[in-house]
Write an enzyme that holds these catalytic residues in place. Structure first.
Site, PDB file in Angstrom:
ATOM      1  N   ARG A   1      61.994 -47.708 -18.734  1.00  0.00           N
ATOM      2  CA  ARG A   1      61.579 -49.107 -18.889  1.00  0.00           C
ATOM      3  C   ARG A   1      60.882 -49.318 -20.233  1.00  0.00           C
ATOM      4  NH1 ARG A   1      56.207 -50.143 -15.191  1.00  0.00           N
ATOM      5  NH2 ARG A   1      55.277 -48.066 -15.350  1.00  0.00           N
TER       6      ARG A   1
ATOM      7  N   ASP B   1      50.254 -43.189 -22.185  1.00  0.00           N
ATOM      8  CA  ASP B   1      50.968 -43.588 -20.972  1.00  0.00           C
ATOM      9  C   ASP B   1      50.032 -43.629 -19.773  1.00  0.00           C
ATOM     10  OD1 ASP B   1      53.073 -44.578 -19.592  1.00  0.00           O
ATOM     11  OD2 ASP B   1      54.116 -42.678 -19.331  1.00  0.00           O
TER      12      ASP B   1
ATOM     13  N   ASP C   1      56.306 -34.814 -18.900  1.00  0.00           N
ATOM     14  CA  ASP C   1      56.828 -35.892 -19.743  1.00  0.00           C
ATOM     15  C   ASP C   1      55.726 -36.821 -20.217  1.00  0.00           C
ATOM     16  OD1 ASP C   1      56.948 -36.541 -16.831  1.00  0.00           O
ATOM     17  OD2 ASP C   1      57.423 -38.533 -17.564  1.00  0.00           O
ATOM     18  N   ASN C   2      54.506 -36.619 -19.726  1.00  0.00           N
ATOM     19  CA  ASN C   2      53.373 -37.442 -20.157  1.00  0.00           C
ATOM     20  C   ASN C   2      52.421 -36.698 -21.089  1.00  0.00           C
ATOM     21  OD1 ASN C   2      54.132 -39.763 -18.806  1.00  0.00           O
ATOM     22  ND2 ASN C   2      53.007 -39.254 -16.948  1.00  0.00           N
TER      23      ASN C   2
END
Length: 477
Positions: free
Chosen positions: A93, A267, A257-258
């Site tokens: 997104r 994030d 992934d963060n």
């Protein structure tokens, strides 16, 4: 309007090639209501001269910035989510919208959240709730004010759609967020290459990351570039993890992934700040096992770094990677000493002295139940704040017998260079905080009354705190 002379567009990410991203189109929104623009951050990349109309055109409709990326790029990556490997991640997104350089030549990304569907949306609508956008502004602003190395919320535009969400009263309002950060390359970027067997691309990615984000590291003919990168990333991650702990911050979703390859915090989803020093405090309602609780964050970071090390096994000796990884706990502890001295505004001394102070302070905070933000505020600068602390709403805590060893250590400390408690911020009896009650009260004003001056007021208060903690600021008066 002409761009500022400080505007320096870049397209560096395209050097990696299209195996790292997909060209995508942004969503078309029915409305564009500008709710927030970070003018201070915009000035660092030469975008402060844009009119509001131009701002919305670039950060709501995503007209390309001249000389930067001609099309948005949805980045590809994998990752462990709560320690379960997921090969179906990637920007679902959001996308990399543009790259720019600041006055020091440092490459910065403008990345989005809520900008529409991509090939990695996995059935999602690609949207962001307005509340989610506001929460990211608050988290990034508070962390920056406390001295944490963080991405910055750059823009928030309400987009006029009604969204259905299971974790918010629905329908709920929609928005698109833009963040300014050092990099959107993650541990998960390396994991994807390893999982797909693209091991030839890993050395290329290592070289790119070193040259782009660690230009001070010189790689000689006898050096192993992957080891140099891994050591640098471990150091950065140790630092930001320590900064979170001293800030009382719980990220909530420390998936691989963060975790950015630059170590910069980014994030922000189900984050929380601690009301009290509680190692078991959990931010995310879906973290049923407490995997990413406050006290387990250092272990989560170490575990993620081990996953990065696995990706580098084809390019670096296993023993050397293991040696660097084994040094992480001690490195983190040293950074934690530094972070707590900074949080308390006191001058650093020896490792033993700084560690003794940190242990005494955090033990008292945990056992007494004093509000987490209170003690670092009341005793900022050490003994110079004794009178202020003993007149504060928490004074009863400081009269307890078990506080006296802490007081002795604080009384022995001088303020850190540049620290002064004459700043107007310290005229208040209570510190600036971003506890859940503060967040929900603000959101009520925004959602019920559409009172956006409330957000301005909170951000102004954070700005005052930041000024006091960073420079000492102007004298109160």
């Amino acid at each position: 309007m002409p761009f500022s002379p400080a505007y320096r567009p870049a397209t560096d990410h395209t050097k990696l090639g299209d195996i790292f991203y997909d060209v995508v189109e942004p969503a078309t929104f029915p409305e564009h209501i500008l709710r927030y623009r970070n003018r201070r951050a915009a000035a660092t990349v030469g975008l402060d001269t844009l009119t509001d109309t131009e701002w919305v055109d670039h950060f709501g409709r995503f007209s390309p910035l001249p000389g930067s990326l001609p099309h948005p790029l949805a980045l590809r990556y994998h990752g462990h989510q709560f320690r379960q490997y997921n090969p179906d991640l990637g920007d679902g997104r959001g996308f990399l919208f543009a790259q720019l350089r600041d006055s020091d030549g440092r490459l910065l990304d403008l990345g989005t959240k809520g900008s529409g569907r991509t090939p990695w949306s996995r059935g999602g609508d690609g949207r962001l709730t307005l509340k989610g956008g506001v929460r990211e502004i608050l988290a990034a602003s508070m962390l920056e004010g406390l001295g944490v190395e963080t991405s910055r919320a750059f823009s928030l535009i309400e987009t006029g759609e009604n969204l259905e969400r299971h974790d918010e009263p629905s329908p709920t309002r929609s928005a698109v967020l833009v963040r300014l950060s050092h990099s959107h390359i993650r541990i998960g970027t390396f994991q994807r290459l390893a999982a797909l067997g693209d091991t030839a691309e890993i050395p290329k990615l290592v070289t790119y990351v070193l040259e782009t984000y660690y230009p001070d590291i010189t790689v000689g003919a006898e050096d192993n570039a992957a080891l140099l990168l891994f050591e640098a990333v471990c150091a950065k991650v140790a630092r930001v993890g320590a900064q979170w702990m001293a800030a009382g911050f719980v990220h909530g979703v420390l998936n691989t992934d963060n975790i950015a390859i630059t170590g910069e915090s980014f994030d922000y989803g189900p984050w929380r700040f601690l009301p009290r020093f509680e190692p078991d405090f959990v931010a995310a309602y879906f973290d049923h096992s407490g995997l990413y609780s406050y006290g387990r964050q250092p272990q989560a970071l170490l575990w993620s770094l081990a996953r990065l090390a696995e990706c580098l096994l084809e390019t670096a000796p296993h023993a050397s990677l293991s040696e660097i990884l084994a040094a992480f706990p001690a490195l983190y502890e040293s950074e934690l000493d530094v972070a707590w001295c900074r949080r308390l505004g006191v001058a650093a001394r020896s490792t033993d002295d700084d560690r003794a102070l940190r242990h005494a302070v955090t033990l008292f905070m945990e056992e007494s139940g004093i509000p987490f933000p209170a003690l670092p505020f009341d005793w900022y600068g050490g003994t110079v704040s004794a009178g202020r602390a003993m007149a504060s709403p928490q004074a009863a805590f400081y009269s307890r017998p078990d506080f006296q060893p802490v007081r002795a250590l604080l009384d022995a400390r001088e303020p850190a260079p540049g620290v002064t408690v004459s700043h107007i911020y310290f005229n208040s009896e209570i510190p600036c905080d971003m506890l859940i009650g503060t967040v929900e009260t603000l959101w009520s004003a925004l959602s019920t009354d559409n009172d956006w001056t409330a957000l301005d007021a909170v951000l102004d208060r954070i700005g005052v705190m930041s000024d006091a903690l960073r420079t000492g600021g102007p004298p109160a008066g």
